[in-house]
Structure formats: structure tokens, C-alpha cells
Design a protein around this motif. Structure first.
Motif, PDB file in Angstrom:
ATOM      1  N   THR A 193       8.931 -18.166 -42.747  1.00 35.81           N
ATOM      2  CA  THR A 193       8.047 -19.067 -43.505  1.00 35.81           C
ATOM      3  C   THR A 193       8.800 -20.343 -43.900  1.00 35.81           C
ATOM      4  OG1 THR A 193       6.945 -17.119 -44.418  1.00 35.81           O
ATOM      5  CG2 THR A 193       6.498 -19.223 -45.491  1.00 35.81           C
ATOM      6  N   GLU A 209      18.745 -20.579 -48.798  1.00 42.01           N
ATOM      7  CA  GLU A 209      18.573 -19.155 -48.484  1.00 42.01           C
ATOM      8  C   GLU A 209      19.630 -18.341 -49.250  1.00 42.01           C
ATOM      9  OE1 GLU A 209      16.695 -16.809 -46.950  1.00 42.01           O
ATOM     10  OE2 GLU A 209      18.310 -15.431 -47.439  1.00 42.01           O
ATOM     11  N   GLY A 210      19.177 -17.282 -49.925  1.00 38.96           N
ATOM     12  CA  GLY A 210      20.072 -16.469 -50.745  1.00 38.96           C
ATOM     13  C   GLY A 210      21.057 -15.649 -49.925  1.00 38.96           C
ATOM     14  N   THR A 260      11.702 -11.139 -41.885  1.00 36.57           N
ATOM     15  CA  THR A 260      11.631 -11.786 -40.571  1.00 36.57           C
ATOM     16  C   THR A 260      12.407 -10.989 -39.516  1.00 36.57           C
ATOM     17  OG1 THR A 260      11.314 -13.916 -41.614  1.00 36.57           O
ATOM     18  CG2 THR A 260      12.230 -13.952 -39.375  1.00 36.57           C
ATOM     19  N   THR A 314       7.630  -7.680 -35.876  1.00 37.59           N
ATOM     20  CA  THR A 314       7.550  -7.293 -34.457  1.00 37.59           C
ATOM     21  C   THR A 314       7.096  -8.433 -33.542  1.00 37.59           C
ATOM     22  OG1 THR A 314       5.492  -6.226 -35.115  1.00 37.59           O
ATOM     23  CG2 THR A 314       7.347  -4.802 -34.695  1.00 37.59           C
ATOM     24  N   VAL A 354      18.751 -18.830 -55.505  1.00 40.94           N
ATOM     25  CA  VAL A 354      18.218 -19.647 -56.597  1.00 40.94           C
ATOM     26  C   VAL A 354      18.140 -18.791 -57.856  1.00 40.94           C
ATOM     27  CG1 VAL A 354      16.148 -20.827 -57.433  1.00 40.94           C
ATOM     28  CG2 VAL A 354      16.962 -21.210 -55.105  1.00 40.94           C
ATOM     29  N   THR A 409       3.137 -14.440 -39.722  1.00 40.88           N
ATOM     30  CA  THR A 409       3.658 -15.645 -39.067  1.00 40.88           C
ATOM     31  C   THR A 409       2.572 -16.718 -38.940  1.00 40.88           C
ATOM     32  OG1 THR A 409       5.035 -14.137 -37.781  1.00 40.88           O
ATOM     33  CG2 THR A 409       4.977 -16.438 -37.080  1.00 40.88           C
TER      34      THR A 409
HETATM   35  C1  LIG Z   1       8.057  -3.872 -39.533  1.00 42.44           C
HETATM   36  C2  LIG Z   1       7.299  -5.149 -39.710  1.00 42.44           C
HETATM   37  C3  LIG Z   1       6.586  -5.672 -38.658  1.00 42.44           C
HETATM   38  C4  LIG Z   1       5.895  -6.864 -38.811  1.00 42.44           C
HETATM   39  N1  LIG Z   1       5.254  -7.382 -37.730  1.00 42.44           N
HETATM   40  C5  LIG Z   1       4.631  -8.558 -37.814  1.00 42.44           C
HETATM   41  C6  LIG Z   1       4.025  -9.150 -36.673  1.00 42.44           C
HETATM   42  O1  LIG Z   1       4.039  -8.585 -35.571  1.00 42.44           O
HETATM   43  N2  LIG Z   1       3.448 -10.350 -36.821  1.00 42.44           N
HETATM   44  C7  LIG Z   1       3.430 -11.015 -38.022  1.00 42.44           C
HETATM   45  O2  LIG Z   1       2.881 -12.120 -38.085  1.00 42.44           O
HETATM   46  N3  LIG Z   1       3.981 -10.488 -39.125  1.00 42.44           N
HETATM   47  C8  LIG Z   1       4.577  -9.283 -39.052  1.00 42.44           C
HETATM   48  N4  LIG Z   1       5.172  -8.734 -40.163  1.00 42.44           N
HETATM   49  C9  LIG Z   1       5.133  -9.478 -41.409  1.00 42.44           C
HETATM   50  C10 LIG Z   1       6.281 -10.490 -41.346  1.00 42.44           C
HETATM   51  O3  LIG Z   1       7.526  -9.852 -41.258  1.00 42.44           O
HETATM   52  C11 LIG Z   1       6.337 -11.328 -42.538  1.00 42.44           C
HETATM   53  O4  LIG Z   1       5.080 -11.890 -42.788  1.00 42.44           O
HETATM   54  C12 LIG Z   1       7.269 -12.505 -42.379  1.00 42.44           C
HETATM   55  O5  LIG Z   1       8.389 -12.242 -41.577  1.00 42.44           O
HETATM   56  C13 LIG Z   1       7.709 -12.903 -43.736  1.00 42.44           C
HETATM   57  O6  LIG Z   1       8.571 -13.987 -43.603  1.00 42.44           O
HETATM   58  P1  LIG Z   1       9.034 -14.746 -44.882  1.00 42.44           P
HETATM   59  O7  LIG Z   1       9.864 -15.859 -44.414  1.00 42.44           O
HETATM   60  O8  LIG Z   1       7.848 -15.050 -45.725  1.00 42.44           O
HETATM   61  O9  LIG Z   1       9.875 -13.644 -45.678  1.00 42.44           O
HETATM   62  P2  LIG Z   1      11.391 -13.189 -45.410  1.00 42.44           P
HETATM   63  O10 LIG Z   1      11.708 -13.115 -43.980  1.00 42.44           O
HETATM   64  O11 LIG Z   1      11.627 -11.979 -46.241  1.00 42.44           O
HETATM   65  O12 LIG Z   1      12.210 -14.411 -45.986  1.00 42.44           O
HETATM   66  C14 LIG Z   1      12.319 -14.667 -47.371  1.00 42.44           C
HETATM   67  C15 LIG Z   1      13.741 -15.139 -47.612  1.00 42.44           C
HETATM   68  O13 LIG Z   1      13.839 -15.597 -48.952  1.00 42.44           O
HETATM   69  C16 LIG Z   1      15.129 -15.308 -49.404  1.00 42.44           C
HETATM   70  N5  LIG Z   1      15.100 -15.313 -50.857  1.00 42.44           N
HETATM   71  C17 LIG Z   1      14.412 -14.510 -51.682  1.00 42.44           C
HETATM   72  N6  LIG Z   1      14.647 -14.830 -52.952  1.00 42.44           N
HETATM   73  C18 LIG Z   1      15.513 -15.865 -52.941  1.00 42.44           C
HETATM   74  C19 LIG Z   1      16.138 -16.634 -53.970  1.00 42.44           C
HETATM   75  N7  LIG Z   1      15.916 -16.398 -55.259  1.00 42.44           N
HETATM   76  N8  LIG Z   1      16.964 -17.629 -53.584  1.00 42.44           N
HETATM   77  C20 LIG Z   1      17.194 -17.911 -52.277  1.00 42.44           C
HETATM   78  N9  LIG Z   1      16.622 -17.209 -51.286  1.00 42.44           N
HETATM   79  C21 LIG Z   1      15.787 -16.194 -51.605  1.00 42.44           C
HETATM   80  C22 LIG Z   1      15.416 -13.928 -48.823  1.00 42.44           C
HETATM   81  O14 LIG Z   1      16.817 -13.690 -48.731  1.00 42.44           O
HETATM   82  C23 LIG Z   1      14.755 -14.014 -47.459  1.00 42.44           C
HETATM   83  O15 LIG Z   1      15.646 -14.350 -46.411  1.00 42.44           O
HETATM   84  C24 LIG Z   1       5.870  -7.540 -40.049  1.00 42.44           C
HETATM   85  C25 LIG Z   1       6.573  -6.996 -41.126  1.00 42.44           C
HETATM   86  C26 LIG Z   1       7.296  -5.829 -40.974  1.00 42.44           C
HETATM   87  C27 LIG Z   1       8.048  -5.299 -42.145  1.00 42.44           C
END
Ligand SMILES: Cc1cc2nc3c(=O)[nH]c(=O)nc-3n(C[C@H](O)[C@H](O)[C@H](O)COP(=O)(O)OP(=O)(O)OC[C@H]3O[C@@H](n4cnc5c(N)ncnc54)[C@H](O)[C@@H]3O)c2cc1C
Length: 440
Positions: free
Chosen positions: A52, A71-72, A80, A84, A220, A385
Motif C-alpha cells: 500500500t 517503514e518500521g 505483503t 498470494t 513511527v 492490492t
Molecule cells: C495469506 C494472505 C494472502 C493474501 N492474498 C491476497 C491476494 O491474493 N490478493 C490481494 O489483493 N490481497 C491479498 N492479501 C491481503 C494483502 O496481503 C494485504 O491487503 C496487503 O498486502 C496489505 O499491504 P499493506 O501494505 O497495507 O500492509 P503491510 O504489508 O502489512 O505493510 C504495512 C507496513 O507498515 C509497517 N508499519 C506498521 N506500523 C508502523 C509504524 N508505526 N511505523 C513505521 N512502519 C510501520 C509494517 O512494518 C509493515 O511493513 C492476502 C493476505 C494474506 C495474509
């Protein structure tokens, strides 16, 4: 279970993922970024370097908006890394069901935004110039039982009526036992598969080359307000920004929402087979899923593996031990064997991960009424995603002062009743260094 065991389990922390992940192994070296150790000013501070935050950073970079990504831990090490990689415009809530809930105009507008987001993701991926395994695919959506066929026919009619690329029926070229095991199906076209870890890294590199400053290992601690600007406080540095984007994913304690819009946390499971296990009767790398909840889904990978997922369950208070993971992995393999009995299915990597759903199946994107100025980018649900791409487009519009018709529909405070808020004024200062994995 004896009391001692219960206490031991209760002490186990919950992680964003457990088990042996597959995607990080597809990148032998990943770019790294420094720790923030100074005070800097920028227009937008993006907190969270998952898919994201990476998409938001790339979209802002493309529009020349000065931004910092913090990023923490490491880029793409959160949910992420467990994702899948299915990218589909159709989502956990069918268009026809969404129409019943929120009316035809809003439901179709939302589905169109998802379709547009898939196209935008393809473009953004191509713009990076890197190999991130992004391939256009068709998705077979099966009726899991006879009772669901009528639902699927209605869904097909609605998708057709609104010009979404869809065809009816399980294509005859799909072999295996599909026709016997599944009661019917439709195919959506123009979806995609990708490698989320490669994609997040490629987008962050793309953004960094265009001026976005990126910091890792920079949790953060607190976000506050001073002289009309945001102050983003980290252990060894500080950012002063006009806007803050909260792209921190699903970690409890960080996902702060009013009680009425808090994500419902679940655990889901996934596996990848060794290479060379794609059955001959699997045509054109179709991605597959079904109407049952929880649903089984699977896709292929560029190196000839099957990547399957499902068995979602309510998020337990405990970590995921090896026994639970093995049990759920066997369950997924058994479902694959039912569809392709001639194949000897095994898992080379198996993992589980936390994900969130919203009560109304829509993502939470935009400003929360009680955190003015902070843009929430929380793509809850199976289409995280696609929702992240929608979040990035809405963020761009907000920064550039454009109206976006999705704003009221996806507002994080849309379901809030007065007095039910548990949100803090700007940012909670607890749990700043997220634990992402026990042993991946
Ligand atoms: C097994 C599995 C399969 C999935 N398959 C799919 C799929 O096929 N298609 C799909 O669209 N979605 C899928 N999803 C959902 C998908 O994984 C998530 O929607 C997406 O990856 C989330 O991304 P994100 O960047 O929002 O969160 P994250 O990848 O969790 O990133 C958030 C980041 O923020 C950082 N962070 C948190 N707090 C702080 C702070 N205070 N300071 C600094 N950094 C911080 C964390 O370290 C982390 O790296 C799946 C999820 C799972 C668990």
C-alpha cells in the motif's frame, strides 16, 4: 486443554505471518534504505512500506509530489510478504449483493473503480521496467454447490449489464474434476497475478528514483500537530509534513479505528507446490476461486508452481504453531486433490497470515472524521492490492485538490455512531515496532 497450556498459548504473540514464506525467496537481493536520523520537511509522509505504501509512493512520485516513505522494519516484510498476488476486480462481495446493500449506482461505481485499479496497477508495474511477475489473467469463479448457481447467474447478468468483461460457464478446456466437483462457474477477464514482494520493491525504487526519500527500520512513535503541520516522530529523527498517510496494514494496536469500523481480524493459510506441478488440463494459467466462504483459491507462478490459499478462520489469540499450519496445509492439498486427482500434490512452502475484513466488505480509505488530515489507506479484504491502488488514486486526488466520488463511500468513519469512537486524536504511540514473523 490444561491450564498451563492455555497460559502458554495466551502469551504467544500474534504475527502478521508465520511459516515459510515463498515470495521473499524469489528476491536474492533486495534494495535497502537508511534509518531516518535527521529532521526533514516534506509535503506527504507515508507511514508503512508494504504494497500500500509502495503504490502510494509511486503514484505521488509520478505526479511530482514531494514525499517521504517510512517503514518500521523492511520494505514488503509485513502482510505483503504473505499476499498470494491475485489481482481481481471482482471481490469478496459480489456486485449483485453490493447492489442490494448500497444501491446500484454506488455498487457499480465501486466495481468500476476496482476494474480501473487493475488497469492502473498493470500500467504502474510496466512503468517500473522491472520483472515483477505481473501477468494479465482470467479468473474462474466457481459455484461451490448447486444452491449457489442461481447466485452466480444473477452475478453474471449484473456484470454483463454493466459491461464488465465476463463470460458464463466453466470453459470445457478446464479439465480435472471441475465439472463434477463444482456446480457452475463464470470467468472474469482482465485480472492479473503478480509477485507482491518484487512489486513493492520495484515501486519503492521507482519512487526513490523520482525523489521520494525512503527510510527503513524507522518506526513511527507518534504523530502530532504543530503550527498547522504534522510532526511524525521516530526514534532518531522527525518529519514535518502537510499530510500523513497511514499505510500500516493490519497490526492490532496500529489499526486504530472507531469500534464501529474496526477491521475484523482473521487468519488465512497459503501454500506453494514445488515447480513443475501445473496439471496439463489447466488452461492459460487461469486463476480460480469459488462462492463458498471461506473459499479455496489458486493460481500458477511463472516458475510452474501452484499457489493455493484459503481456510480462513477467526483470528485466534495465539501464534500459529507448526501443527496447526501442517493441518491446514493438508486441508488445502486435499481440496486440490479433489479437483486434480491424478496429480501428486505436495507443498514446498506453507504459511499463514493475518488479514482484516470490514463489516460491510468495503475498504477504509480517506480521512477519519476524528483524525483530520491523516489519510487512512487500509485495504481490508481479499482484494487488498486493488484497494491499495484505489487508495493511492484517492490520495493523489486529495493532494491535487480534485474531488473523488468514492470519498463518502469508503470513508473510514462511514459507519461510526456518535460516542463509539476508540480512536486517539492523531496517532497511538503504542506498538511501534511491529512483529511480523516468528520464523519466516
Ligand atoms: C495469506 C494472505 C494472502 C493474501 N492474498 C491476497 C491476494 O491474493 N490478493 C490481494 O489483493 N490481497 C491479498 N492479501 C491481503 C494483502 O496481503 C494485504 O491487503 C496487503 O498486502 C496489505 O499491504 P499493506 O501494505 O497495507 O500492509 P503491510 O504489508 O502489512 O505493510 C504495512 C507496513 O507498515 C509497517 N508499519 C506498521 N506500523 C508502523 C509504524 N508505526 N511505523 C513505521 N512502519 C510501520 C509494517 O512494518 C509493515 O511493513 C492476502 C493476505 C494474506 C495474509
Amino acid at each position: 486443554m490444561g491450564e498451563d497450556n492455555a497460559m502458554t498459548h495466551a502469551r504467544q504473540p500474534r504475527h502478521l505471518h508465520d511459516g515459510t514464506l515463498y515470495w521473499p525467496k524469489t528476491m536474492s537481493t533486495a534494495p535497502s534504505y537508511p534509518v531516518l536520523k535527521q529532521r526533514i520537511s516534506t509535503e506527504v509522509a507515508i507511514v508503512g512500506g508494504g504494497i500500500t505504501g509502495a503504490i502510494c509512493a509511486a503514484v505521488l512520485a509520478r505526479h511530482g509530489v514531494p514525499a517521504v516513505l517510512i517503514e518500521g522494519q523492511h520494505i514488503a516484510s509485513g502482510s505483503t510478504a504473505a499476499n498470494t498476488g491475485l489481482v481481481q476486480f471482482a471481490n469478496d462481495v459480489m456486485l449483485s449483493d453490493l447492489i442490494d446493500r448500497i444501491g446500484e449506482n454506488d455498487a457499480v461505481r465501486f466495481y468500476q473503480a476496482c476494474r480501473k485499479a487493475v488497469v492502473a496497477l498493470a500500467q504502474l508495474s510496466a512503468d517500473t521496467g522491472e520483472d515483477i511477475g505481473y501477468y494479465t489473467r482470467s479468473s474462474l469463479y466457481c459455484a461451490s454447490c448447486e444452491d449457489d448457481v442461481a447466485k452466480l447467474i444473477r452475478e453474471y447478468s449484473m456484470l454483463r449489464k454493466h459491461d464488465f468483461p465476463v463470460t458464463w460457464g466453466i470453459p470445457s478446456k478446464v479439465g480435472g474434476e471441475f465439472a463434477k466437483v463444482k456446480a457452475g462457474g463464470l470467468v472474469t477477464h482482465g485480472d492479473a497475478e503478480m509477485n507482491p514482494v518484487r512489486m513493492a520493491h520495484a515501486l519503492v525504487s521507482y519512487a526513490a528514483k523520482r525523489g521520494v526519500q525512503v527510510f527503513e527500520n524507522t518506526g513511527v512513535l507518534e504523530v502530532g500537530r504543530l503550527n498547522g503541520k504534522f510532526t511524525v516522530l521516530c526514534a532518531e529523527g522527525e518529519i514535518v509534513a502537510e499530510h500523513v498517510v497511514k499505510a500500516t496494514g493490519y497490526l492490532p494496536g496500529i489499526v486504530t479505528q472507531a469500534a464501529s469500523s474496526a477491521p475484523i481480524l482473521k487468519r488465512t493459510y497459503a501454500l506453494v507446490t514445488p515447480p513443475g506441478q501445473i496439471p496439463e488440463e489447466w488452461p492459460e494459467h487461469y486463476m480460480m476461486w469459488e462462492t463458498a466462504r471461506p473459499y479455496l483459491y489458486f493460481r500458477t507462478t511463472p516458475d510452474g508452481r501452484i499457489l493455493a490459499g484459503g481456510s480462513d478462520e477467526a483470528m485466534p489469540d495465539t501464534g500459529c504453531d507448526a501443527k496447526i499450519l501442517q493441518d491446514r496445509t493438508e486441508g488445502l492439498l486435499a481440496q486440490l486433490r479433489e479437483l486434480f486427482p491424478r496429480q501428486d500434490w505436495t507443498a514446498e512452502h506453507a504459511w499463514c497470515g493475518m488479514f482484516g475484513e470490514s463489516a460491510d466488505d468495503l475498504p477504509m480509505i480517506g480521512e477519519h472524521a476524528e483524525q483530520p488530515g491523516i489519510f487512512h489507506a487500509l485495504g481490508v479484504g481479499g482484494n487488498g492490492t486493488v484497494y491499495s491502488m484505489i487508495a493511492a488514486s484517492m490520495l493523489r486526488d486529495r493532494i491535487l485538490g480534485r474531488d473523488n466520488p468514492l470519498t463518502p463511500l469508503l470513508s473510514p468513519s462511514r459507519n461510526q455512531q456518535s460516542g463509539s469512537s476508540s480512536i486517539s486524536p492523531y496517532w497511538p504511540s503504542s506498538s511501534t515496532q511491529p512483529s511480523t514473523s516468528m520464523f519466516a
